[in-house]
Design a protein around this motif. Sequence first.
Motif, PDB file in Angstrom:
ATOM      1  N   SER A  53       0.864  -1.187   0.000  1.00  0.00           N
ATOM      2  CA  SER A  53       0.000   0.000   0.000  1.00  0.00           C
ATOM      3  C   SER A  53       0.896   1.232   0.000  1.00  0.00           C
ATOM      4  CB  SER A  53      -0.929   0.011   1.224  1.00  0.00           C
ATOM      5  OG  SER A  53      -0.177   0.044   2.430  1.00  0.00           O
ATOM      6  N   ALA A  54       0.332   2.356  -0.346  1.00  0.00           N
ATOM      7  CA  ALA A  54       1.100   3.601  -0.402  1.00  0.00           C
ATOM      8  C   ALA A  54       0.225   4.746   0.083  1.00  0.00           C
ATOM      9  CB  ALA A  54       1.601   3.869  -1.818  1.00  0.00           C
ATOM     10  N   SER A  55       0.871   5.824   0.494  1.00  0.00           N
ATOM     11  CA  SER A  55       0.134   7.013   0.929  1.00  0.00           C
ATOM     12  C   SER A  55       0.869   8.259   0.450  1.00  0.00           C
ATOM     13  CB  SER A  55      -0.007   7.050   2.452  1.00  0.00           C
ATOM     14  OG  SER A  55       1.261   7.081   3.080  1.00  0.00           O
ATOM     15  N   LYS A  56       0.099   9.277   0.145  1.00  0.00           N
ATOM     16  CA  LYS A  56       0.599  10.596  -0.245  1.00  0.00           C
ATOM     17  C   LYS A  56       1.523  10.533  -1.464  1.00  0.00           C
ATOM     18  CE  LYS A  56       0.215  12.413   4.456  1.00  0.00           C
ATOM     19  NZ  LYS A  56       0.928  13.056   5.597  1.00  0.00           N
ATOM     20  N   GLN A 112      17.723  -8.453  -0.989  1.00  0.00           N
ATOM     21  CA  GLN A 112      17.411  -7.041  -1.189  1.00  0.00           C
ATOM     22  C   GLN A 112      16.248  -6.877  -2.161  1.00  0.00           C
ATOM     23  OE1 GLN A 112      20.090  -4.265  -3.394  1.00  0.00           O
ATOM     24  NE2 GLN A 112      20.221  -3.200  -1.421  1.00  0.00           N
ATOM     25  N   LEU A 113      15.232  -6.159  -1.719  1.00  0.00           N
ATOM     26  CA  LEU A 113      14.048  -5.904  -2.534  1.00  0.00           C
ATOM     27  C   LEU A 113      14.042  -4.454  -2.999  1.00  0.00           C
ATOM     28  CD1 LEU A 113      11.316  -7.639  -0.331  1.00  0.00           C
ATOM     29  CD2 LEU A 113      12.519  -8.613  -2.304  1.00  0.00           C
ATOM     30  N   LEU A 114      13.476  -4.230  -4.162  1.00  0.00           N
ATOM     31  CA  LEU A 114      13.265  -2.891  -4.696  1.00  0.00           C
ATOM     32  C   LEU A 114      11.824  -2.793  -5.182  1.00  0.00           C
ATOM     33  CD1 LEU A 114      14.195  -0.097  -5.832  1.00  0.00           C
ATOM     34  CD2 LEU A 114      14.844  -1.307  -7.920  1.00  0.00           C
ATOM     35  N   PHE A 115      11.123  -1.760  -4.733  1.00  0.00           N
ATOM     36  CA  PHE A 115       9.743  -1.526  -5.162  1.00  0.00           C
ATOM     37  C   PHE A 115       9.691  -0.194  -5.908  1.00  0.00           C
ATOM     38  CE2 PHE A 115       9.598  -4.126  -1.372  1.00  0.00           C
ATOM     39  CZ  PHE A 115       8.689  -5.121  -1.709  1.00  0.00           C
ATOM     40  N   ARG A 116       9.086  -0.199  -7.086  1.00  0.00           N
ATOM     41  CA  ARG A 116       8.915   1.015  -7.873  1.00  0.00           C
ATOM     42  C   ARG A 116       7.425   1.238  -8.135  1.00  0.00           C
ATOM     43  NH1 ARG A 116      14.036  -0.086 -11.929  1.00  0.00           N
ATOM     44  NH2 ARG A 116      15.601   0.947 -10.617  1.00  0.00           N
ATOM     45  N   VAL A 117       7.021   2.468  -8.059  1.00  0.00           N
ATOM     46  CA  VAL A 117       5.616   2.834  -8.272  1.00  0.00           C
ATOM     47  C   VAL A 117       5.529   3.721  -9.514  1.00  0.00           C
ATOM     48  CG1 VAL A 117       3.560   3.902  -7.279  1.00  0.00           C
ATOM     49  CG2 VAL A 117       5.192   2.702  -5.788  1.00  0.00           C
ATOM     50  N   ARG A 160       8.474   2.738   4.593  1.00  0.00           N
ATOM     51  CA  ARG A 160       9.635   3.572   4.298  1.00  0.00           C
ATOM     52  C   ARG A 160       9.239   4.585   3.231  1.00  0.00           C
ATOM     53  NH1 ARG A 160      15.142   0.490   3.639  1.00  0.00           N
ATOM     54  NH2 ARG A 160      15.020   0.657   5.924  1.00  0.00           N
ATOM     55  N   LEU A 161       9.882   5.757   3.267  1.00  0.00           N
ATOM     56  CA  LEU A 161       9.603   6.796   2.288  1.00  0.00           C
ATOM     57  C   LEU A 161      10.039   6.363   0.891  1.00  0.00           C
ATOM     58  CD1 LEU A 161      10.757  10.032   4.170  1.00  0.00           C
ATOM     59  CD2 LEU A 161       8.403   9.296   3.739  1.00  0.00           C
ATOM     60  N   THR A 173      15.933  14.808   5.098  1.00  0.00           N
ATOM     61  CA  THR A 173      16.994  13.809   5.004  1.00  0.00           C
ATOM     62  C   THR A 173      17.806  13.969   3.729  1.00  0.00           C
ATOM     63  OG1 THR A 173      15.603  12.188   3.866  1.00  0.00           O
ATOM     64  CG2 THR A 173      15.555  12.161   6.275  1.00  0.00           C
ATOM     65  N   GLY A 174      17.424  14.905   2.886  1.00  0.00           N
ATOM     66  CA  GLY A 174      18.139  15.105   1.637  1.00  0.00           C
ATOM     67  C   GLY A 174      17.605  14.255   0.507  1.00  0.00           C
ATOM     68  N   VAL A 175      16.528  13.537   0.735  1.00  0.00           N
ATOM     69  CA  VAL A 175      15.932  12.688  -0.291  1.00  0.00           C
ATOM     70  C   VAL A 175      14.567  13.245  -0.653  1.00  0.00           C
ATOM     71  CG1 VAL A 175      15.113  10.376  -0.839  1.00  0.00           C
ATOM     72  CG2 VAL A 175      17.141  10.677   0.586  1.00  0.00           C
ATOM     73  N   LYS A 176      14.308  13.336  -1.926  1.00  0.00           N
ATOM     74  CA  LYS A 176      13.029  13.898  -2.351  1.00  0.00           C
ATOM     75  C   LYS A 176      11.873  13.062  -1.832  1.00  0.00           C
ATOM     76  CE  LYS A 176      10.679  15.818  -6.337  1.00  0.00           C
ATOM     77  NZ  LYS A 176      10.784  16.174  -7.758  1.00  0.00           N
ATOM     78  N   SER A 177      10.928  13.706  -1.141  1.00  0.00           N
ATOM     79  CA  SER A 177       9.794  13.010  -0.559  1.00  0.00           C
ATOM     80  C   SER A 177       8.727  12.770  -1.620  1.00  0.00           C
ATOM     81  CB  SER A 177       9.211  13.825   0.589  1.00  0.00           C
ATOM     82  OG  SER A 177       8.090  13.172   1.137  1.00  0.00           O
ATOM     83  N   MET A 178       8.340  11.520  -1.781  1.00  0.00           N
ATOM     84  CA  MET A 178       7.375  11.161  -2.819  1.00  0.00           C
ATOM     85  C   MET A 178       6.272  10.273  -2.262  1.00  0.00           C
ATOM     86  SD  MET A 178      10.104  10.463  -5.887  1.00  0.00           S
ATOM     87  CE  MET A 178       8.888  10.688  -7.166  1.00  0.00           C
ATOM     88  N   GLY A 179       6.082  10.311  -0.951  1.00  0.00           N
ATOM     89  CA  GLY A 179       5.085   9.469  -0.325  1.00  0.00           C
ATOM     90  C   GLY A 179       5.723   8.325   0.440  1.00  0.00           C
ATOM     91  N   THR A 180       4.886   7.476   0.956  1.00  0.00           N
ATOM     92  CA  THR A 180       5.345   6.357   1.787  1.00  0.00           C
ATOM     93  C   THR A 180       4.807   5.041   1.241  1.00  0.00           C
ATOM     94  OG1 THR A 180       5.403   7.750   3.769  1.00  0.00           O
ATOM     95  CG2 THR A 180       5.329   5.374   4.109  1.00  0.00           C
ATOM     96  N   LEU A 181       5.656   4.027   1.241  1.00  0.00           N
ATOM     97  CA  LEU A 181       5.244   2.692   0.815  1.00  0.00           C
ATOM     98  C   LEU A 181       5.261   1.774   2.027  1.00  0.00           C
ATOM     99  CD1 LEU A 181       4.550   1.579  -2.059  1.00  0.00           C
ATOM    100  CD2 LEU A 181       6.763   0.424  -2.001  1.00  0.00           C
TER     101      LEU A 181
END
Length: 589
Positions: A53-56, A112-117, A160-161, A173-181
Amino acid sequence: MGSCCSDMSGGMDAVGGMDVLNLDKDTETAVPSDFLSGTRGVPADVQVQLWISASKLRDKDFLSKSDPLAVAFIRKDGVLEEVGRTEVVSNTLNPSWVTDIKVSYSFQDIQQLLFRVYDIDTKYAGVNPQELPLEEQDFLGEMTCLLAEVVAAPGQSFSRLLQDKVDGGTDKTGVKSMGTLTIKAEEMQHSKSIVELVLRCSDLNNKDFFSKSDPFLRLSRLREDGSSVPVYKSEVKKNNLHPTWKLVRTTLQQLNNGNMDRPLVVECFNYNGNGRHDLIGSTQVSLNELQASAGGTVSFELKRPSDNQAGGKLHVEGCRISSGHSFLDYLRGGCQLSFMVAVDFTASNGNPHQQDSLHYLDPSGKPNSYEIAIESVGEVLYHYDYDKLFAAWGFGGKPMNSPVSHCFNLNGHSAEVGVVVRADKRAHILTQVDGVDGILRAYSQALKSVALAGPTLFAPVVNMASSIASEYISQEKQKYFVLLIITDGVITDLHQTINAIVNAASLPLSILIVGVGGADFTEMEVLDADKRKLQSSDGRLAERDIVQFVPLRDMGNKTNLRRTMLAELPTQLLEFMRSRSIVPNLNLR
């Protein structure tokens, strides 16, 4: 369907490839573990469903909200491999996808997992998500994590963001905020199903000249490529052509990857002390067939594949499949794994300032053998402890202004080992350091202040670990401890160490021993009781086999070391919990 015998205490637990043998000196012998063709302690991977799931999320559409799709990848040998996609959810920035992602969980591996939206372009409406060209969709963000972080998180729910590597605005944190997964894990049911079998043979061919055969069974599951993987071996029944073996207890996942129709290879061998066991006969039979024949008159012919010669008959006395609590159930209920380390500071390691010393710290950053062992085990266990505080000791050294100690705090704290200081609601054990990096830093600093001495004694650190673990034998306080001892030589307190291990076997504790350097470690293997349970000086048998010993030089690399050392841990935790009738605290989550 037939029923298994009700007395399981005298049986064999082979869950996760781990054998527990109760041996009768006159009639039974343990088969050497290497007869599992290198698969000793290697459990079947556990099948896990991931719900996303994701938010924002960012809104990429002008007249409506984004239409997000999530894609999951796993990194294998440095290469990303796609493992699944969700469906597309229309017009939302807070999607909860209903399509799960299935992955295989392996405790001893770094996964190691990677999730892309992605926001799916409206021209692809109605297209099968599996066929969507991702390069033509708007990227909404990505998140990386380890599968261990997900299954070890409280309630097995991990957030995690999302991040974007593209230039743009950033959060604090220096990382572009794009929501939360958010990733939630759930173990698939067949991974938890327990299979119990009682097998016997009749009319076996006699392979011995002056006595009858000494038969034992080996069960292997077939892989998709046609090769087989041994998953279980029985005890040996001496001088017996009509043997009935002890209860087989394993998981459905371990036995046949959850496939009731997939054939198992059942082989019956005549045991020989030289390791050259004679094949009496074999057959291929599915678990469904075994279950249908249980307790009845149906038998299966054992034949030698080389000449098709009949070797006897296989019978199923009982077969039962039931649900049981799994390792992941205990994690989901809040059980933690706590890492402990004990480092050998005896003089035989050599002067730490000399390049031939096992304690030499290379200025280039190349890790020495002690650091390799700590990193290999620690990088896995780190994720299963909520506060990341680990106990670290040294032994066989002389701390500054102190006599030789066989259990001193690696962090340099001079207070009595194990003292607990409480401040507000926080409890801090003075032996503890922060994370695996903290262990390595404490080790490096200790080499500057601790004089190498001797002798090599294990019992004090085993007893210290036991005293801490003894505080966690209850339904409410669930924590399992893993003590890593790294040493360059054979111990001089063998009997005291055996006594300490026998005591520790009744506690939530496992002991991993890594031998470094070129010493002869043959005597150390007695502590790794694969063939026979350890016995204390007062005649008590160890409740469980909790020790795993390996020489580092035989491992080749960190991956092999990690897999060899850690593969049996989930089974050892389950054995302890079952022995104390402790169940997962799932109702509290």
